[in-house]
Design a protein around this motif. Sequence first.
Motif, PDB file in Angstrom:
ATOM      1  N   GLU A   1      10.055 -49.735  35.793  1.00 36.08           N
ATOM      2  CA  GLU A   1       9.214 -50.859  35.416  1.00 36.08           C
ATOM      3  C   GLU A   1       8.525 -51.468  36.649  1.00 36.08           C
ATOM      4  O   GLU A   1       7.340 -51.814  36.605  1.00 36.08           O
ATOM      5  CB  GLU A   1      10.074 -51.904  34.707  1.00 36.08           C
ATOM      6  N   ALA A   2       9.261 -51.583  37.744  1.00 31.85           N
ATOM      7  CA  ALA A   2       8.674 -52.145  38.977  1.00 31.85           C
ATOM      8  C   ALA A   2       7.584 -51.216  39.520  1.00 31.85           C
ATOM      9  O   ALA A   2       6.555 -51.676  40.020  1.00 31.85           O
ATOM     10  CB  ALA A   2       9.765 -52.360  40.020  1.00 31.85           C
ATOM     11  N   GLU A   3       7.791 -49.926  39.410  1.00 29.10           N
ATOM     12  CA  GLU A   3       6.759 -48.976  39.865  1.00 29.10           C
ATOM     13  C   GLU A   3       5.507 -49.104  38.998  1.00 29.10           C
ATOM     14  O   GLU A   3       4.375 -49.108  39.511  1.00 29.10           O
ATOM     15  CB  GLU A   3       7.291 -47.540  39.794  1.00 29.10           C
TER      16      GLU A   3
ATOM     17  N   SER B   1      16.599 -57.642  42.034  1.00 37.56           N
ATOM     18  CA  SER B   1      16.075 -57.842  40.683  1.00 37.56           C
ATOM     19  C   SER B   1      14.806 -56.996  40.529  1.00 37.56           C
ATOM     20  O   SER B   1      14.243 -56.508  41.520  1.00 37.56           O
ATOM     21  CB  SER B   1      15.723 -59.317  40.468  1.00 37.56           C
ATOM     22  N   ARG B   2      14.347 -56.910  39.292  1.00 37.47           N
ATOM     23  CA  ARG B   2      13.096 -56.185  39.050  1.00 37.47           C
ATOM     24  C   ARG B   2      11.950 -56.844  39.821  1.00 37.47           C
ATOM     25  O   ARG B   2      11.105 -56.171  40.399  1.00 37.47           O
ATOM     26  CB  ARG B   2      12.799 -56.189  37.553  1.00 37.47           C
ATOM     27  N   GLU B   3      11.953 -58.183  39.867  1.00 41.53           N
ATOM     28  CA  GLU B   3      10.884 -58.913  40.574  1.00 41.53           C
ATOM     29  C   GLU B   3      10.924 -58.588  42.067  1.00 41.53           C
ATOM     30  O   GLU B   3       9.891 -58.398  42.701  1.00 41.53           O
ATOM     31  CB  GLU B   3      11.024 -60.430  40.351  1.00 41.53           C
ATOM     32  N   ASP B   4      12.145 -58.527  42.648  1.00 42.49           N
ATOM     33  CA  ASP B   4      12.263 -58.157  44.076  1.00 42.49           C
ATOM     34  C   ASP B   4      11.644 -56.780  44.301  1.00 42.49           C
ATOM     35  O   ASP B   4      10.946 -56.547  45.287  1.00 42.49           O
ATOM     36  CB  ASP B   4      13.738 -58.045  44.514  1.00 42.49           C
ATOM     37  N   LEU B   5      11.945 -55.864  43.388  1.00 40.42           N
ATOM     38  CA  LEU B   5      11.454 -54.484  43.558  1.00 40.42           C
ATOM     39  C   LEU B   5       9.941 -54.431  43.430  1.00 40.42           C
ATOM     40  O   LEU B   5       9.264 -53.726  44.193  1.00 40.42           O
ATOM     41  CB  LEU B   5      12.109 -53.551  42.534  1.00 40.42           C
ATOM     42  N   VAL B   6       9.403 -55.187  42.473  1.00 40.22           N
ATOM     43  CA  VAL B   6       7.940 -55.238  42.309  1.00 40.22           C
ATOM     44  C   VAL B   6       7.316 -55.661  43.640  1.00 40.22           C
ATOM     45  O   VAL B   6       6.357 -55.047  44.126  1.00 40.22           O
ATOM     46  CB  VAL B   6       7.540 -56.226  41.186  1.00 40.22           C
ATOM     47  N   GLU B   7       7.909 -56.680  44.254  1.00 38.96           N
ATOM     48  CA  GLU B   7       7.373 -57.222  45.506  1.00 38.96           C
ATOM     49  C   GLU B   7       7.504 -56.216  46.646  1.00 38.96           C
ATOM     50  O   GLU B   7       6.560 -56.004  47.417  1.00 38.96           O
ATOM     51  CB  GLU B   7       8.179 -58.471  45.844  1.00 38.96           C
ATOM     52  N   GLU B   8       8.666 -55.579  46.753  1.00 35.93           N
ATOM     53  CA  GLU B   8       8.871 -54.628  47.870  1.00 35.93           C
ATOM     54  C   GLU B   8       7.952 -53.425  47.751  1.00 35.93           C
ATOM     55  O   GLU B   8       7.437 -52.917  48.749  1.00 35.93           O
ATOM     56  CB  GLU B   8      10.334 -54.181  47.927  1.00 35.93           C
ATOM     57  N   ILE B   9       7.758 -52.955  46.524  1.00 31.84           N
ATOM     58  CA  ILE B   9       6.856 -51.800  46.346  1.00 31.84           C
ATOM     59  C   ILE B   9       5.426 -52.215  46.686  1.00 31.84           C
ATOM     60  O   ILE B   9       4.693 -51.483  47.353  1.00 31.84           O
ATOM     61  CB  ILE B   9       6.959 -51.221  44.908  1.00 31.84           C
TER      62      ILE B   9
ATOM     63  N   ASP C   1      15.902 -50.067  49.418  1.00 32.20           N
ATOM     64  CA  ASP C   1      17.259 -50.102  48.868  1.00 32.20           C
ATOM     65  C   ASP C   1      17.221 -50.970  47.605  1.00 32.20           C
ATOM     66  O   ASP C   1      16.929 -52.158  47.673  1.00 32.20           O
ATOM     67  CB  ASP C   1      18.194 -50.710  49.934  1.00 32.20           C
ATOM     68  N   TYR C   2      17.517 -50.349  46.454  1.00 31.08           N
ATOM     69  CA  TYR C   2      17.389 -51.113  45.199  1.00 31.08           C
ATOM     70  C   TYR C   2      18.644 -51.913  44.870  1.00 31.08           C
ATOM     71  O   TYR C   2      18.631 -52.785  44.005  1.00 31.08           O
ATOM     72  CB  TYR C   2      17.076 -50.158  44.027  1.00 31.08           C
ATOM     73  N   ARG C   3      19.745 -51.640  45.557  1.00 31.80           N
ATOM     74  CA  ARG C   3      21.012 -52.275  45.140  1.00 31.80           C
ATOM     75  C   ARG C   3      20.954 -53.791  45.331  1.00 31.80           C
ATOM     76  O   ARG C   3      20.476 -54.282  46.341  1.00 31.80           O
ATOM     77  CB  ARG C   3      22.186 -51.680  45.905  1.00 31.80           C
ATOM     78  N   GLY C   4      21.428 -54.508  44.333  1.00 29.21           N
ATOM     79  CA  GLY C   4      21.475 -55.970  44.394  1.00 29.21           C
ATOM     80  C   GLY C   4      20.116 -56.629  44.239  1.00 29.21           C
ATOM     81  O   GLY C   4      19.983 -57.836  44.434  1.00 29.21           O
TER      82      GLY C   4
END
Length: 336
Positions: free
Chosen positions: A232-234, A203-211, A198-201
């Motif tokens: 960018e996170a991908e 940051s790009r850094e959070d997404l980098v980490e989750e991916i 879930d990308y809502r809320g």
Amino acid sequence: MTNRRFILRRRPVGDPVPEDFELVSEPIPDVPAGGLVVRNHYCSLDPAQRGWMDDAPSYMPPIPLGEPVRATTVGEVYASDNPDFPVGSWVMNLSGIEEYSAVELGHFTAPIDIGMVDSPSKFLSAMGAVGLTAYFGMLEVAKPKAGETLCVSGAAGAVGSVVGQIGKIHGCRVIGIAGGAEKCRRLIEDYGFDVAIDYRGKSREDLVEEIAKAAPDGLDMVFENVGGDILEAEVHNLAKKARIVLCGLISEYNSVEKHGLQNLWQLIVHQASIHGFLIMDYADRFPEGGAQIAQWIAEGKVRIDEDVQEGIENTYDAFMRLFSGKNTGKLVLKIA
Ligand SMILES: NC(=O)c1ccc[n+]([C@@H]2O[C@H](COP(=O)([O-])OP(=O)(O)OC[C@H]3O[C@@H](n4cnc5c(N)ncnc54)[C@H](OP(=O)(O)O)[C@@H]3O)[C@@H](O)[C@H]2O)c1
């Protein structure tokens, strides 16, 4: 008998507002020589229409001001000057959001057999560009191999949900990025994805980490529908020789300032490729793609959901569902 038409009055700046459009009533048009008048029943509402509203270089000319918003439509021939398209037969067409369209036959007008489907709207979803975009983008560009990892953004949407299901058919591990807990639940339970983010809320850094957590060995394929921080996170998480299918950038369609990828260097690091994809490139192979999608649906391997909104007077609100993420499946407007 009048023809209500959803006209583009001025070019939106940023998010479209209701004043950018006007619903006008005009007489039903005359039949052009050798052509048709079609009573449109369903109009496709697509993110691409936002791009066509801008006066910017694209793969199609901008929608002229004062003309209806361009749309793929499905309808019934109301009047005809062409024996190949008798009155009462059904056609698919690239025309506009209007109740009746005068059609001079060109390469986009095609007869359809609505007896094949439970609703003519299926020609805008399962039998339309949605499945074909996913099919050709995956098979011809991403070229999935069993055991590889695929990440798709806009994952619970029309194209994204089919992309992930095609990834599963090919034995891939599939990560989907979508907005909200309910869409993430559907990714896993309805479409069979392995991981939902879930990308809502975030940051790009959070997404980098989750991916990174979901794909410790990196992403072999990225099917991009969104752009911005998600892309960018991908790109921070690519595997060697990764393939990125650049299908859409919906997070940027209403932005006045475009985002731009800041970490292109990672493509060099991972010897990755990025491929701008346009479904129209594959027009001569649509029958092949359509047959495969139909077979997968019949076998229960692919599910395509529709979000059918009603009433030409509700076009603006319906269209904006694409940008708020309210649509659950292929967004279609029923106007007859
Ligand atoms: N290249 C081609 O030939 C081709 C053909 C067809 C479609 N496309 C592209 O494919 C993409 C998906 O189209 P579709 O028709 O299947 O629409 P869709 O995914 O059914 O609907 C759009 C979805 O995009 C998400 N979204 C909207 N604004 C967003 C934002 N700012 N950030 C992140 N997500 C956002 C929303 O889902 P969430 O709730 O998850 O945010 C929304 O439900 C679009 O980019 C479109 O332009 C390209």
